[in-house]
Motif scaffolding. Structure first.
Motif, PDB file in Angstrom:
ATOM      1  N   ILE A 168      42.511   2.737   8.611  1.00  0.00           N
ATOM      2  CA  ILE A 168      41.966   4.093   8.633  1.00  0.00           C
ATOM      3  C   ILE A 168      40.978   4.251   9.793  1.00  0.00           C
ATOM      4  CG2 ILE A 168      40.480   5.707   7.379  1.00  0.00           C
ATOM      5  CD1 ILE A 168      41.715   4.586   4.777  1.00  0.00           C
ATOM      6  N   SER A 169      40.110   3.272   9.972  1.00  0.00           N
ATOM      7  CA  SER A 169      39.093   3.345  11.027  1.00  0.00           C
ATOM      8  C   SER A 169      39.724   3.358  12.408  1.00  0.00           C
ATOM      9  CB  SER A 169      38.129   2.156  10.908  1.00  0.00           C
ATOM     10  OG  SER A 169      37.475   2.167   9.662  1.00  0.00           O
ATOM     11  N   ASP A 170      40.758   2.517  12.607  1.00  0.00           N
ATOM     12  CA  ASP A 170      41.442   2.501  13.901  1.00  0.00           C
ATOM     13  C   ASP A 170      42.060   3.863  14.211  1.00  0.00           C
ATOM     14  OD1 ASP A 170      40.744  -0.128  14.192  1.00  0.00           O
ATOM     15  OD2 ASP A 170      42.720  -0.942  13.690  1.00  0.00           O
ATOM     16  N   THR A 203      56.685  -1.640  22.297  1.00  0.00           N
ATOM     17  CA  THR A 203      55.685  -0.635  22.628  1.00  0.00           C
ATOM     18  C   THR A 203      54.718  -0.553  21.462  1.00  0.00           C
ATOM     19  OG1 THR A 203      57.289   0.634  23.927  1.00  0.00           O
ATOM     20  CG2 THR A 203      55.273   1.778  23.232  1.00  0.00           C
ATOM     21  N   ILE A 204      53.509  -1.035  21.665  1.00  0.00           N
ATOM     22  CA  ILE A 204      52.558  -1.165  20.569  1.00  0.00           C
ATOM     23  C   ILE A 204      51.932   0.188  20.239  1.00  0.00           C
ATOM     24  CG2 ILE A 204      50.400  -2.239  19.821  1.00  0.00           C
ATOM     25  CD1 ILE A 204      51.098  -4.629  21.538  1.00  0.00           C
ATOM     26  N   ASP A 205      52.011   0.567  18.960  1.00  0.00           N
ATOM     27  CA  ASP A 205      51.362   1.775  18.454  1.00  0.00           C
ATOM     28  C   ASP A 205      50.068   1.350  17.772  1.00  0.00           C
ATOM     29  OD1 ASP A 205      50.569   4.123  17.330  1.00  0.00           O
ATOM     30  OD2 ASP A 205      52.409   4.505  16.197  1.00  0.00           O
ATOM     31  N   LEU A 206      48.935   1.638  18.406  1.00  0.00           N
ATOM     32  CA  LEU A 206      47.653   1.191  17.883  1.00  0.00           C
ATOM     33  C   LEU A 206      47.298   1.852  16.557  1.00  0.00           C
ATOM     34  CD1 LEU A 206      45.541   1.106  21.168  1.00  0.00           C
ATOM     35  CD2 LEU A 206      46.630  -0.815  19.988  1.00  0.00           C
ATOM     36  N   ILE A 207      47.904   2.993  16.272  1.00  0.00           N
ATOM     37  CA  ILE A 207      47.589   3.705  15.034  1.00  0.00           C
ATOM     38  C   ILE A 207      48.501   3.260  13.896  1.00  0.00           C
ATOM     39  CG2 ILE A 207      47.441   5.972  13.950  1.00  0.00           C
ATOM     40  CD1 ILE A 207      46.758   7.146  16.644  1.00  0.00           C
ATOM     41  N   GLY A 208      49.796   3.183  14.158  1.00  0.00           N
ATOM     42  CA  GLY A 208      50.732   2.751  13.137  1.00  0.00           C
ATOM     43  C   GLY A 208      51.064   3.852  12.143  1.00  0.00           C
ATOM     44  N   LYS A 209      52.032   3.562  11.269  1.00  0.00           N
ATOM     45  CA  LYS A 209      52.492   4.546  10.287  1.00  0.00           C
ATOM     46  C   LYS A 209      51.374   4.979   9.353  1.00  0.00           C
ATOM     47  CE  LYS A 209      57.057   5.081  10.835  1.00  0.00           C
ATOM     48  NZ  LYS A 209      57.727   6.403  10.922  1.00  0.00           N
TER      49      LYS A 209
END
Length: 439
Positions: A339-341, A377-383
């Motif tokens: 959540i914080s990210d 491709t890295i998604d820093l937030i994610g699902k």
């Protein structure tokens, strides 16, 4: 996109990227709990089973296993019976989960800071355990006017970073030990640059000395009848005093809350702080900041109500209870980091992030075995982060509601007429005759 072969069920969906395979393998190695041979239930898989069980608190371990393997089509996975799962959990023990919590605990990005200080809160809560002889001997029951509690109860104490509600430290044990006796065990997570908030129960002289010795600052509420001699005056109405060898600043404030469409109520607050510079740390701002202490109450709500649903813990032995609580804390911390990210990336406040949305999205990803390993491709937030950002809660409104039981244990209506409505408020703070009005 999961582990190979017998390791395939060992995942936590999208949260696996916060508690990755390498981290789990490292704690198993350091605690010497790696399996001697590759079993149907390798140690890494058992650790993830315990973490996933915290997401599905209403289910037995067999049903948790079914959800961890539901998305593994085409992979030959074990189908263990409940006794095999119980034996595997006993084989792992407490140490790997405790060390895993030590690795993930701490403040996350976006933790609230006030004038450069990381704002934290300390408080305790209680939890129910299964009614077994060993749990009763370890934790005990709490007595009351209607007799002892139906289940043994334990006490847990945590330090939480306000804003992100990430956990910096935790300790738990028998209910017969008070909060102020557990508190010194948590002081190792404090350091210079932190400000610790606490209620009246923690304002003991010895504990104030110990917190000050860590280098962290404190803002504690004290009982209004406490005698604190004046050794110096500050320009904002506060004064300097001394508790043992610690110089503190005392703020005697009258906080009046005006309700929109309702009555006005007032309460006196006596605050003690080691922030002695009244110009850099104004008294009225400290009074307002003390309200952030309620962040830790919200974290307990998320742990005990949102995740556990008010249920009794599972384990029937004290070691099993310790293992379960550390798994619960690791999983809660992983959710809070996710959540914080997300909110830090989107410049949104964590107050608007729905914890239940993150929890349910994490559950879905465990069932789907999705997001276990990062894409190229890295998604820093994610699902999980995207789900939170897509369903942000309304902006925080300043309001109040009575601190009463809204749903009594009895099916009969609670006696008396209580105004259970919430009201928008305006707060007036008076410090030794100096009045400040805020929205």
């Amino acid at each position: 996109m999961v582990g190979a072969g017998r390791f395939a069920p060992g995942h936590l969906g999208g949260l696996t990227q916060i508690v990755p395979f390498e981290m789990v393998d490292a704690v198993l190695e350091s605690t010497r709990t790696v399996q001697a041979r590759v079993r149907a239930l390798p140690s890494r898989v058992v650790v993830y089973l315990l973490l996933a069980a915290a997401l599905f608190a209403e289910l037995g371990y067999g049903q948790v296993w079914a959800r961890m393997t539901a998305g593994l089509d085409g992979i030959d996975v074990a189908d263990p019976v409940s006794s095999a799962l119980a034996q595997a959990r006993r084989r792992i023990g407490v140490k790997p989960l405790r060390e895993l919590f030590d690795l993930v605990r701490g403040p996350a990005a976006g933790a609230a800071r006030w004038r450069g200080l990381l704002v934290c809160a300390i408080d305790g809560t209680s939890m129910f355990t299964p009614d077994t002889a060993s749990n009763l001997a370890a934790f005990g029951r709490v007595g009351g006017g209607n007799g002892p509690s139906g289940y043994p109860m334990l006490r847990m104490l945590t330090v939480v970073a306000c804003g992100t509600r990430t956990v910096l430290g935790a300790v738990f044990g028998t209910l017969s030990v008070g909060e102020t006796n557990y508190a010194p065990k948590l002081l190792g997570c404090l350091r210079q640059g932190m400000l610790l908030l606490a209620d009246r129960n923690f304002a003991a002289a010895g504990l104030i000395e110990q917190v000050a010795a860590t280098g962290a600052d404190l803002l504690f509420r004290a009982k209004t009848n406490r005698k604190l001699p004046v050794i110096g005056h500050c320009g904002d109405g506060s004064w300097l005093s001394r508790i043992d060898t610690t110089t503190v600043r005392v703020i005697d404030a009258q906080v009046a809350v005006r309700l929109a469409g309702g009555p006005r109520r007032s309460e006196r607050y006596l605050l003690i702080t080691t922030l002695t510079d009244h110009r850099r740390y104004p008294a009225t701002e400290l009074v307002a900041l003390y309200h952030q202490r309620w962040e830790i109450e919200t974290s307990y709500l998320e742990l005990k109500s949102t995740i556990l649903g008010g249920r009794v813990l599972r384990a029937r032995t004290p070691d099993g209870i310790a293992q379960e609580i550390y798994a619960l804390l690791v999983t809660y911390q992983a959710l809070r980091i996710a959540i914080s990210d997300a909110t830090a990336t989107a410049a949104a406040t964590t107050d608007r992030a729905g914890f239940s949305i993150a929890l349910n999205t994490a559950r879905d990803q465990v069932i789907q075995a999705a997001g276990v390993i990062a894409d190229t491709t890295i998604d820093l937030i994610g699902k999980i982060g995207h789900a939170v950002l897509d369903h942000l809660l309304p902006a925080h409104r300043r309001r109040t509601s009575p601190r009463v039981v809204k749903r009594a244990i009895s099916k009969h209506r609670a006696k008396g007429d209580i105004d259970r409505n919430s009201y928008k408020i305006t707060v007036d703070v008076t410090i030794n005759g100096q009045l400040t009005t805020g929205p």
